[in-house]
Design a protein around this motif. Structure first.
Motif, PDB file in Angstrom:
ATOM      1  N   LEU A 124       0.822  -1.210   0.000  1.00 33.36           N
ATOM      2  CA  LEU A 124       0.000   0.000   0.000  1.00 33.36           C
ATOM      3  C   LEU A 124       0.854   1.258   0.000  1.00 33.36           C
ATOM      4  O   LEU A 124       0.635   2.172  -0.802  1.00 33.36           O
ATOM      5  N   VAL A 125       1.826   1.316   0.875  1.00 32.35           N
ATOM      6  CA  VAL A 125       2.685   2.503   0.947  1.00 32.35           C
ATOM      7  C   VAL A 125       3.530   2.631  -0.321  1.00 32.35           C
ATOM      8  O   VAL A 125       3.705   3.727  -0.856  1.00 32.35           O
ATOM      9  N   ALA A 126       4.038   1.517  -0.813  1.00 34.99           N
ATOM     10  CA  ALA A 126       4.901   1.551  -2.006  1.00 34.99           C
ATOM     11  C   ALA A 126       4.169   2.097  -3.220  1.00 34.99           C
ATOM     12  O   ALA A 126       4.771   2.749  -4.074  1.00 34.99           O
ATOM     13  N   ASN A 127       2.867   1.861  -3.310  1.00 33.11           N
ATOM     14  CA  ASN A 127       2.124   2.260  -4.508  1.00 33.11           C
ATOM     15  C   ASN A 127       1.209   3.460  -4.323  1.00 33.11           C
ATOM     16  O   ASN A 127       0.889   4.127  -5.302  1.00 33.11           O
ATOM     17  N   PHE A 128       0.769   3.722  -3.092  1.00 30.73           N
ATOM     18  CA  PHE A 128      -0.266   4.733  -2.899  1.00 30.73           C
ATOM     19  C   PHE A 128       0.130   5.888  -1.993  1.00 30.73           C
ATOM     20  O   PHE A 128      -0.628   6.843  -1.847  1.00 30.73           O
ATOM     21  N   ALA A 129       1.295   5.841  -1.354  1.00 33.93           N
ATOM     22  CA  ALA A 129       1.802   7.014  -0.643  1.00 33.93           C
ATOM     23  C   ALA A 129       2.242   8.054  -1.674  1.00 33.93           C
ATOM     24  O   ALA A 129       2.381   7.753  -2.863  1.00 33.93           O
ATOM     25  N   GLY A 132       0.997   6.852   9.277  1.00 35.25           N
ATOM     26  CA  GLY A 132       2.246   6.269   9.732  1.00 35.25           C
ATOM     27  C   GLY A 132       2.184   5.550  11.064  1.00 35.25           C
ATOM     28  O   GLY A 132       3.056   4.747  11.370  1.00 35.25           O
ATOM     29  N   SER A 133       1.164   5.830  11.874  1.00 34.59           N
ATOM     30  CA  SER A 133       1.082   5.207  13.192  1.00 34.59           C
ATOM     31  C   SER A 133      -0.338   5.347  13.720  1.00 34.59           C
ATOM     32  O   SER A 133      -1.158   6.098  13.174  1.00 34.59           O
ATOM     33  N   LEU A 134      -0.607   4.652  14.804  1.00 36.92           N
ATOM     34  CA  LEU A 134      -1.919   4.746  15.452  1.00 36.92           C
ATOM     35  C   LEU A 134      -2.160   6.161  15.972  1.00 36.92           C
ATOM     36  O   LEU A 134      -3.270   6.696  15.877  1.00 36.92           O
ATOM     37  N   LEU A 135      -1.125   6.784  16.509  1.00 37.74           N
ATOM     38  CA  LEU A 135      -1.252   8.153  17.004  1.00 37.74           C
ATOM     39  C   LEU A 135      -1.558   9.117  15.858  1.00 37.74           C
ATOM     40  O   LEU A 135      -2.392  10.028  15.995  1.00 37.74           O
ATOM     41  N   HIS A 136      -0.903   8.897  14.725  1.00 37.27           N
ATOM     42  CA  HIS A 136      -1.101   9.742  13.541  1.00 37.27           C
ATOM     43  C   HIS A 136      -2.552   9.702  13.082  1.00 37.27           C
ATOM     44  O   HIS A 136      -3.208  10.738  12.923  1.00 37.27           O
ATOM     45  N   ILE A 137      -3.079   8.508  12.872  1.00 44.41           N
ATOM     46  CA  ILE A 137      -4.469   8.410  12.417  1.00 44.41           C
ATOM     47  C   ILE A 137      -5.428   8.853  13.516  1.00 44.41           C
ATOM     48  O   ILE A 137      -6.475   9.452  13.235  1.00 44.41           O
ATOM     49  N   GLY A 138      -5.076   8.597  14.775  1.00 45.55           N
ATOM     50  CA  GLY A 138      -5.944   9.003  15.871  1.00 45.55           C
ATOM     51  C   GLY A 138      -6.170  10.503  15.909  1.00 45.55           C
ATOM     52  O   GLY A 138      -7.314  10.967  15.996  1.00 45.55           O
ATOM     53  N   PHE A 139      -5.089  11.284  15.815  1.00 43.76           N
ATOM     54  CA  PHE A 139      -5.217  12.738  15.825  1.00 43.76           C
ATOM     55  C   PHE A 139      -5.975  13.234  14.594  1.00 43.76           C
ATOM     56  O   PHE A 139      -6.833  14.125  14.692  1.00 43.76           O
ATOM     57  N   GLY A 188      14.383  18.458  -1.804  1.00 46.76           N
ATOM     58  CA  GLY A 188      13.714  17.170  -1.946  1.00 46.76           C
ATOM     59  C   GLY A 188      13.877  16.266  -0.742  1.00 46.76           C
ATOM     60  O   GLY A 188      14.679  16.490   0.146  1.00 46.76           O
ATOM     61  N   SER A 189      13.045  15.245  -0.732  1.00 44.04           N
ATOM     62  CA  SER A 189      13.078  14.231   0.321  1.00 44.04           C
ATOM     63  C   SER A 189      12.812  12.889  -0.330  1.00 44.04           C
ATOM     64  O   SER A 189      11.911  12.769  -1.157  1.00 44.04           O
ATOM     65  N   PRO A 190      13.595  11.876  -0.002  1.00 48.77           N
ATOM     66  CA  PRO A 190      13.392  10.567  -0.625  1.00 48.77           C
ATOM     67  C   PRO A 190      12.244   9.784  -0.003  1.00 48.77           C
ATOM     68  O   PRO A 190      11.948   8.687  -0.432  1.00 48.77           O
ATOM     69  N   TYR A 191      11.598  10.344   1.005  1.00 44.28           N
ATOM     70  CA  TYR A 191      10.612   9.587   1.764  1.00 44.28           C
ATOM     71  C   TYR A 191       9.198   9.867   1.269  1.00 44.28           C
ATOM     72  O   TYR A 191       8.885  10.977   0.837  1.00 44.28           O
ATOM     73  N   PRO A 192       8.311   8.893   1.393  1.00 39.89           N
ATOM     74  CA  PRO A 192       6.920   9.116   0.992  1.00 39.89           C
ATOM     75  C   PRO A 192       6.167   9.917   2.053  1.00 39.89           C
ATOM     76  O   PRO A 192       6.556   9.948   3.216  1.00 39.89           O
ATOM     77  N   THR A 193       5.100  10.554   1.625  1.00 41.26           N
ATOM     78  CA  THR A 193       4.245  11.322   2.521  1.00 41.26           C
ATOM     79  C   THR A 193       2.909  10.611   2.645  1.00 41.26           C
ATOM     80  O   THR A 193       2.349  10.156   1.647  1.00 41.26           O
ATOM     81  N   VAL A 194       2.404  10.524   3.874  1.00 42.02           N
ATOM     82  CA  VAL A 194       1.104   9.901   4.123  1.00 42.02           C
ATOM     83  C   VAL A 194       0.337  10.739   5.132  1.00 42.02           C
ATOM     84  O   VAL A 194       0.925  11.498   5.898  1.00 42.02           O
TER      85      VAL A 194
END
Length: 196
Positions: free
Chosen positions: A26-31, A58-65, A110-116
């Motif tokens: 999911l992250v590899a294709n949809f982030a 990225g985490s339970l806390l992330h989605i919780g907030f 730039g940043s090599p990391y995905p954003t979610v």
């Protein structure tokens, strides 16, 4: 709960449960990946990522907030806008958040990391809440201080700009948050023009 707000919360929770299954697919294709991921894992940028990244977290806390904020601010904004306009408003904020993040981070190196995360849409809702309900009291979580909604929104926008420019609180897409607010501002102007 208004239907679109409930559906968005349900979809985010469902996708997060799928993420927790352990598959990186999911992250590899949809982030939201930067256009030039290079040797980093991930397919690089694809146009659908402008929307799909907002359902990943990225985490339970992330989605919780994010879901707490979506529930808190989305209900009144959806009732005010009506479900159809509210849905358009939310996803315009999501897309402008993604574009702002890609443009600014690309310009800054730039940043090599995905954003979610749903934060771009949530910050757009926060802007609408502060605009249409400016005197409604909102209580900060840390510290628990009651503030008028317009002060709350202005404070959050100023902090995001400060953190983004100074590079403080790394790992958070501050310019995506501001981009979500930009999308919200453009949609509010469009709504006002249409009503006139």
């Amino acid at each position: 709960m208004p239907p679109v707000t409930g559906a968005l919360i349900g979809a985010n929770v469902l996708v997060f449960v799928l993420q927790m299954s352990g598959s990186p697919w999911l992250v590899a294709n949809f982030a939201l990946w930067p256009p030039a991921s290079g040797p980093y894992p991930g397919p690089g940028f694809e146009f659908w990522q402008l929307v799909t990244y907002s359902f990943l977290h990225g985490s339970l806390l992330h989605i919780g907030f994010n879901m707490l904020a979506l529930y808190t601010f989305g209900r009144d904004v959806e009732r005010l806008f009506g479900s159809a306009w509210y849905l358009r408003y939310y996803f315009v904020c999501v897309v402008t958040a993604a574009i702002s993040h890609l443009v600014v981070t690309g310009w800054m190196g730039g940043s090599p990391y995905p954003t979610v995360g749903a934060s771009g849409g949530v910050y757009g809702l926060l802007l609408a809440f502060g605009y249409y309900f400016p005197r409604r009291t909102v209580i900060l979580l840390f510290p628990p201080v009651p503030l008028p909604a317009r002060v709350f929104v202005t404070l959050f926008a100023a902090l995001e700009l400060w953190f983004g420019v100074t590079g403080t609180a790394a790992g958070i897409a501050h310019f995506a948050h501001l981009g979500g607010m930009l999308g919200g501002w453009l949609m509010i102007r469009a709504r006002r023009s249409r009503r006139r």
